[in-house]
Design an enzyme around this catalytic site. Structure first.
Site, short mmCIF file in Angstrom:
data_model
loop_
_atom_site.label_atom_id
_atom_site.label_comp_id
_atom_site.label_asym_id
_atom_site.label_seq_id
_atom_site.Cartn_x
_atom_site.Cartn_y
_atom_site.Cartn_z
N GLY A 268 0.83 -1.19 0.00
CA GLY A 268 0.00 0.00 0.00
C GLY A 268 0.87 1.24 0.00
O GLY A 268 2.06 1.17 -0.30
N GLY B 283 3.26 4.02 1.02
CA GLY B 283 4.35 4.11 1.97
C GLY B 283 4.90 2.74 2.32
O GLY B 283 4.60 1.74 1.67
N HIS C 244 9.17 -4.85 -4.05
CA HIS C 244 8.52 -4.10 -5.12
C HIS C 244 8.75 -2.60 -4.93
O HIS C 244 9.07 -1.89 -5.90
CB HIS C 244 7.02 -4.42 -5.13
N ASP C 245 8.63 -2.11 -3.70
CA ASP C 245 8.91 -0.70 -3.42
C ASP C 245 10.35 -0.35 -3.79
O ASP C 245 10.60 0.68 -4.42
CB ASP C 245 8.69 -0.38 -1.94
N ASP D 251 6.77 -5.20 -11.54
CA ASP D 251 5.41 -5.69 -11.29
C ASP D 251 5.32 -7.19 -11.50
O ASP D 251 4.66 -7.90 -10.74
CB ASP D 251 4.41 -4.96 -12.18
#
Length: 146
Positions: free
Chosen positions: A52, A54, A70-71, A121
Site C-alpha cells: 500500500g 508508503g 517491489h517498493d 510488477d
C-alpha cells in the site's frame, strides 16, 4: 507497492490521474494473472508494513517482503533517466505484457522505463503467488507494528 499513490497523483492533473489509474489497474491484472480469482486491490492494499501507500519498518511476513522488494524496485526505476518525468515514472507509466496461463511475459517493445517497471510488477506478482496470505496482517496498525 504504492497502490494508493493514485490519490496523491490526482493533484497532478487529469492526465496523470488517467495514466496512474491505468498503471494501478495494469498491476492488478498482472497479479490476477498469477493468482486467478484474487481481488488484488482489496486484498493486498494496506497489508503489512509495505503493501500500500508508503512502507517502513520490518516486513511482517513473506508477502510483506514481496511488497518491500517491489517498493525498492520502483525506487531503482526512478533512478533511470527514462523514468524521471511525471508521465514516465513507476507510478504513472504503463507497459505492454502478456498473460498466458499464469505466466507473465513483458514485451520486448517496451522502452527502458516500461521494461523495468513491467519486470518490477511481474516479479511482485510472481512473489505474491508463491507466499501465503495471512489475514491478520490486512489493515495492520502500521504506527504500532511497523
Amino acid at each position: 507497492m504504492k497502490l494508493l499513490l493514485l490519490a496523491a497523483l490526482l493533484t497532478a492533473g487529469v492526465t496523470a490521474h488517467s495514466i496512474s489509474t491505468r498503471a494501478v489497474w495494469q498491476f492488478r491484472n498482472m497479479i490476477k494473472c498469477t493468482i486467478p480469482g484474487s481481488d488484488p486491490l482489496r486484498e493486498y492494499n494496506n497489508y503489512g508494513c509495505y503493501c500500500g501507500l508508503g512502507g517502513s519498518g520490518t516486513p511482517v511476513d513473506d508477502l510483506d517482503r514481496c511488497c518491500q522488494t517491489h517498493d525498492h524496485c520502483y525506487n531503482q526505476a526512478k533512478k533511470l533517466e527514462s523514468c524521471k518525468f511525471l508521465i514516465d515514472n513507476p507510478y504513472t507509466n504503463t507497459y505492454s505484457y502478456k498473460c498466458s496461463g499464469n505466466v507473465i511475459t513483458c514485451s520486448d517493445k517496451n522502452n527502458d522505463c516500461e521494461s523495468f517497471i513491467c519486470n518490477c510488477d511481474r516479479q511482485a506478482a510472481i512473489c505474491f503467488s508463491k507466499v501465503p496470505y495471512n489475514k491478520e496482517y490486512k489493515d495492520l496498525d502500521t504506527k504500532k507494528h511497523c
